[in-house]
Design a protein around this motif. Structure first.
Motif, PDB file in Angstrom:
ATOM      1  N   LEU A 145       0.063   7.971   3.595  1.00 11.81           N
ATOM      2  CA  LEU A 145      -1.067   7.164   4.041  1.00 11.81           C
ATOM      3  C   LEU A 145      -1.325   7.414   5.521  1.00 11.81           C
ATOM      4  O   LEU A 145      -0.394   7.565   6.304  1.00 11.81           O
ATOM      5  CB  LEU A 145      -0.775   5.676   3.848  1.00 11.81           C
TER       6      LEU A 145
ATOM      7  N   LEU B  37       0.829  -1.213   0.000  1.00  7.73           N
ATOM      8  CA  LEU B  37       0.000   0.000   0.000  1.00  7.73           C
ATOM      9  C   LEU B  37       0.860   1.259   0.000  1.00  7.73           C
ATOM     10  O   LEU B  37       0.563   2.226  -0.697  1.00  7.73           O
ATOM     11  CB  LEU B  37      -0.946   0.002   1.199  1.00  7.73           C
TER      12      LEU B  37
ATOM     13  N   HIS C  81       0.910   3.992  -3.158  1.00  4.84           N
ATOM     14  CA  HIS C  81       0.539   5.393  -2.940  1.00  4.84           C
ATOM     15  C   HIS C  81       1.771   6.207  -2.540  1.00  4.84           C
ATOM     16  O   HIS C  81       1.702   7.051  -1.645  1.00  4.84           O
ATOM     17  CB  HIS C  81      -0.522   5.498  -1.845  1.00  4.84           C
TER      18      HIS C  81
END
Length: 137
Positions: A26, A17, A21
């Motif tokens: 995040l 993740l 990104h």
């Protein structure tokens, strides 16, 4: 030769993740128990700290608060989905099932209370994390 660490599935998912990104930060929120001295623990859970130590992610703390466990509250809400008027016996059944699901370690300190609606007090920490681009060799 480079040493490649062995990562767990949650670590690999978090790293995936973060890399996916990589342009944005995040937001991650996690809970950890309040220990006897009520002092705020420094550091992160081992699965996050290992990624930091290997320079796979960068973490910036955004905030920490002391409140009732959101994780327990969500679990209780899901359990009660089809119960019109939850009773103490429902709570006791849910609580026993919840305790069985907890693994050993810190999580075992975060057991809900015995009375209906008595959720554990926990530290809730919010962090921002980014995947780190490997340096060229």
């Amino acid at each position: 030769m480079a040493d490649i660490p062995s990562l767990s599935l949650p670590q690999l998912e978090l790293l995936r993740l973060a890399k996916k990104h990589s342009v944005e930060e995040l937001r991650l929120v996690y809970e950890f128990p309040v220990l006897d001295d009520n002092e705020l623990s420094s550091g992160h859970p081992p699965f996050i700290q290992e990624l930091i130590d290997h320079h796979f992610i960068q973490v910036q703390e955004k905030g920490t608060s002391l409140c009732a466990s959101e994780f327990q509250q969500e679990s209780w809400t899901e359990y009660c989905d089809e119960i019109d008027y939850p009773k103490q016996t429902d709570w006791e059944r849910w609580r026993q099932g919840f305790i069985v699901q907890l693994s050993e370690g810190f999580e075992s300190l975060m057991t809900p209370g015995k009375s209906l609606g008595q959720f554990s007090k926990v530290w809730i920490r919010e962090i921002g994390l980014r995947g780190v681009q490997p340096s060229s060799l």
